[in-house]
Scaffold this motif. Structure first.
Motif, mmCIF file in Angstrom:
data_model
loop_
_atom_site.group_PDB
_atom_site.id
_atom_site.type_symbol
_atom_site.label_atom_id
_atom_site.label_comp_id
_atom_site.label_asym_id
_atom_site.label_seq_id
_atom_site.Cartn_x
_atom_site.Cartn_y
_atom_site.Cartn_z
ATOM 1 N N CYS A 1 0.851 -1.207 0.000
ATOM 2 C CA CYS A 1 0.000 0.000 0.000
ATOM 3 C C CYS A 1 0.882 1.251 0.000
ATOM 4 O O CYS A 1 1.687 1.446 0.925
ATOM 5 N N HIS B 1 0.141 4.426 0.562
ATOM 6 C CA HIS B 1 -0.134 5.306 1.701
ATOM 7 C C HIS B 1 0.507 4.762 2.980
ATOM 8 O O HIS B 1 1.160 5.508 3.732
ATOM 9 N N MET B 2 0.346 3.477 3.224
ATOM 10 C CA MET B 2 0.940 2.872 4.412
ATOM 11 C C MET B 2 2.463 2.904 4.331
ATOM 12 O O MET B 2 3.153 3.104 5.338
ATOM 13 N N GLU C 1 4.359 5.203 2.865
ATOM 14 C CA GLU C 1 4.855 6.544 3.146
ATOM 15 C C GLU C 1 4.770 6.852 4.639
ATOM 16 O O GLU C 1 5.657 7.501 5.213
ATOM 17 N N MET C 2 3.696 6.406 5.295
ATOM 18 C CA MET C 2 3.610 6.592 6.738
ATOM 19 C C MET C 2 4.720 5.829 7.449
ATOM 20 O O MET C 2 5.348 6.334 8.394
ATOM 21 N N HIS D 1 -2.725 11.414 11.951
ATOM 22 C CA HIS D 1 -3.637 10.304 11.649
ATOM 23 C C HIS D 1 -4.179 9.744 12.957
ATOM 24 O O HIS D 1 -3.689 10.059 14.054
ATOM 25 N N GLU E 1 -5.050 3.864 12.918
ATOM 26 C CA GLU E 1 -4.357 3.775 11.628
ATOM 27 C C GLU E 1 -2.854 3.709 11.833
ATOM 28 O O GLU E 1 -2.152 2.929 11.181
#
Length: 492
Positions: A217, A219-220, A222-223, A249, A253
Motif C-alpha cells: 500500500c 499510503h501505508m 509513506e507513513m 492520523h 491507523e
C-alpha cells in the motif's frame, strides 16, 4: 631481653579434602559439563571404560584370556598391567589397519547401486557471505566493482550490518589506483540491493527503510517511511498517541502501520546465519503411570562408566614402586565411578522429594504450587541444605507441561489475608491470568493488578507485582495498550 615461648594449642576445624572438593564441583556442574569431564577421564585413564548399553555383547578375547584365576588354568607369563594394555591396543590397531587397507583397495562401487547415506539428504549450511557472493557472481560487473562489493560483503557482521565506516574500508580494499569514497558508496548500494532485504544497513533505521518496498500500500508505505526516519523512538516505546499527533492520523491507523513495520526483519543476517541455540537437556523425566507420578533419570545423559577389573586385578598382582602412576590412575578410576553413581543417585532422590511435595503442581498447574524451601528437601533426603542447592543448580526436569529447572519448584511462603499460605509461583500464575484476561484497549497497570489481588485476599506490594510481571516477560501497560478504529484521539 626478648623471650621466646613455645606453646601447644589444640583447635578443631573442618576442612574439605581435595577429593571432597572435587566431588562438590562435579555435583554442581550441569549434566553437559559433567559429561565432558567424564569423557575426558575416559580418554586418558586406562582403567576406566565406557559401559556398553547392550549387556549381550561378548567380552574381548584378551579379557577372556586373563580373567580366569591363575590357579584354575594355565600359568600366565609374567608381565605388567601396562604390557597387557599395550598388547590389547596393538591388536586393536592391527585390526583397524587391516580394515582400512581392505577398504582402500576395494573396487569403487558404481553410483547406480543406490547406496545413499543419510548425510546426502542433509541441507548444506550456507553462510550470509556465501549467499551474497553467489549473487554477485551472477551480475555483470567490472573486476574493480566486483572487488569493492566483495570487501563490503566480508565486512558485514552476523546481523547483516556494516559497522565499519566506508572510509576505513578504503584502506583494506587494496584497489589500484586507490578507490574513492564515491566508489565505495556505489559498492554499498549494490550490496544493499541483494537478498535478503535490509542487508548492508548501517543502523536499524536504514535496515527497516531498505525493507519498506515490501509494503504494497503506497499510503501505508509513506507513513512507515516517516515513522522509521523521524519517530523510531516512539515506535519502540509503542507511543501511538505521540505518533498520531506527529503524523496527523488516528491512533488505530498509526497502530496498523506500526504492526506492519514490526513484521520487518531488523536482523536480516540471521536468516542464513542463525545464532547458536543452546538446548536444554533434562536430567530427570516425570511421567504419570497408573495415577502415580514416576521420576526417572534421563538415560541419554547418564554416563555409563566402569572400572576394568581385569586390568585392575592384573595390576594388583604385579604392583611395584615403579607403577606409582598406574596406581594413581586406578584410584582416579574408582573415584570417578563412585562420583557418577553418587551424583545421579542424589539428583534422583532430590527430584523424587520435589515431586512428592509438589504433586498438586503436576496435577493442576502453577496455581497449585506450594511454598517449598531447601531445608525441607534436605531433611527428607537426609543431606545438607547446601547440597540441595548444588543439586538443583543447572539441573532440569521434563514434565508433561514443559521443562523446568529444579529451582523453579522452590519459593518462599506468602500469607494471604485469610491466613492461608501460598507460593510466589502461584501468585505469578495468577498475575499472568489477570493480564491475559484484560482488555487490549484498557490494559491493567501494576497498581490495578495489585488491587485485584487484594480483593482476592492476597496482599502483595506493587513492586512485587512489577517484579513478577518482568519475570513473566510481559511488557508494561503502555506497551500493551491497543487502539481500535472506533477510538478517536485528541490531536490538538
Amino acid at each position: 631481653m626478648m623471650q621466646m615461648d613455645v606453646r601447644a594449642d589444640q583447635r578443631h576445624s573442618q576442612t574439605l579434602s581435595p577429593r571432597l572438593q572435587h566431588a562438590v564441583r562435579l555435583l554442581q556442574m550441569s549434566s553437559l559439563d559433567f559429561g565432558t569431564v567424564v569423557r575426558d577421564v575416559l580418554g586418558r585413564n586406562p582403567f576406566l571404560e565406557a559401559e556398553e548399553r547392550d549387556d549381550g555383547d561378548e567380552r574381548d578375547d584378551a579379557q577372556d584370556a586373563v580373567i580366569d584365576d591363575p590357579q584354575d588354568g594355565p600359568d600366565l607369563p609374567e608381565r605388567t598391567a601396562r604390557d597387557a594394555m599395550e598388547d590389547v591396543a596393538e591388536r586393536a590397531n592391527e585390526t583397524d589397519r587391516d580394515l582400512w587397507l581392505a577398504d582402500s583397495f576395494a573396487p569403487a562401487r558404481p553410483a547406480h547401486e543406490g547406496d545413499v547415506s543419510a548425510l546426502d539428504f542433509m541441507e548444506a549450511d550456507i553462510s550470509l557471505s556465501m549467499h551474497l557472493h553467489a549473487q554477485l557472481n551472477t551480475l555483470t560487473l567490472s573486476e574493480r566493482d566486483l572487488a569493492l562489493a566483495r570487501v563490503v560483503v566480508e565486512s558485514l557482521d552476523d546481523d547483516g550490518y556494516l559497522r565499519t565506516p566506508l572510509n576505513e574500508l578504503l584502506a583494506v580494499a587494496g584497489a589500484k589506483p586507490e578507490a574513492a569514497l564515491a566508489e565505495m558508496q556505489i559498492a554499498l548500494k549494490l550490496v544493499q540491493s541483494l537478498d535478503p532485504a535490509g542487508v548492508g544497513a548501517r543502523d536499524v533505521a536504514e535496515c527497516l527503510a531498505l525493507q519498506l518496498p515490501q509494503i504494497e500500500c503506497p499510503h501505508m508505505r509513506e507513513m512507515a517511511r516517516a515513522i522509521v526516519k523521524d519517530h523510531l523512538g516512539d515506535l519502540a516505546a509503542r507511543d501511538m498517541l505521540a505518533l498520531a499527533r506527529a503524523l496527523g492520523h488516528s491512533p488505530a491507523e498509526v497502530e496498523g502501520v506500526c504492526d506492519r513495520i514490526r513484521r520487518l526483519d531488523p536482523r536480516p543476517g540471521w536468516r542464513l546465519s542463525p545464532p547458536r541455540v543452546n538446548y536444554i537437556v533434562p536430567d530427570v523425566i516425570v511421567r504419570k503411570d497408573r495415577g502415580d507420578w514416576q521420576v526417572q533419570l534421563n538415560a541419554a545423559i547418564v554416563p555409563r562408566v566402569r572400572v576394568n577389573e581385569v586390568y585392575a586385578k592384573l595390576f594388583q598382582r604385579h604392583r611395584c614402586a615403579e607403577n606409582a602412576e598406574m596406581g594413581a590412575h586406578l584410584q582416579e578410576a574408582r573415584w570417578t565411578q563412585r562420583n557418577v553413581e553418587q551424583r545421579f543417585s542424589t539428583i534422583l532422590d532430590v527430584a523424587q522429594a520435589i515431586v512428592r511435595r509438589q504433586r498438586h503442581f503436576f496435577e493442576y498447574g502453577p496455581m497449585a504450587m506450594k511454598p517449598l524451601g531447601l531445608r525441607e528437601i534436605a531433611d527428607e533426603v537426609g543431606i545438607h541444605e547446601s547440597t540441595v542447592s548444588r543439586v538443583t543448580n543447572n539441573k532440569y526436569m521434563a514434565t508433561p507441561t514443559g521443562v523446568y529447572e529444579l529451582k523453579h519448584f522452590f519459593s518462599r511462603a506468602m500469607v494471604s489475608a485469610n491466613g492461608k499460605v501460598c507460593s510466589g509461583t502461584a501468585i505469578r500464575g495468577l498475575v499472568q491470568d489477570i493480564i491475559e484476561a484484560e482488555s487490549h484497549e484498557q490494559p491493567l497497570s501494576d497498581a490495578e493488578i495489585t488491587r485485584q489481588l487484594a480483593r482476592q485476599g492476597l496482599t502483595v506490594a506493587r513492586r512485587t507485582v512489577t517484579k513478577y510481571r518482568q519475570m513473566l516477560k510481559i511488557e508494561a501497560v503502555g506497551r500493551r495498550r491497543r487502539h481500535t478504529p472506533a477510538q478517536t484521539a485528541d490531536l490538538q
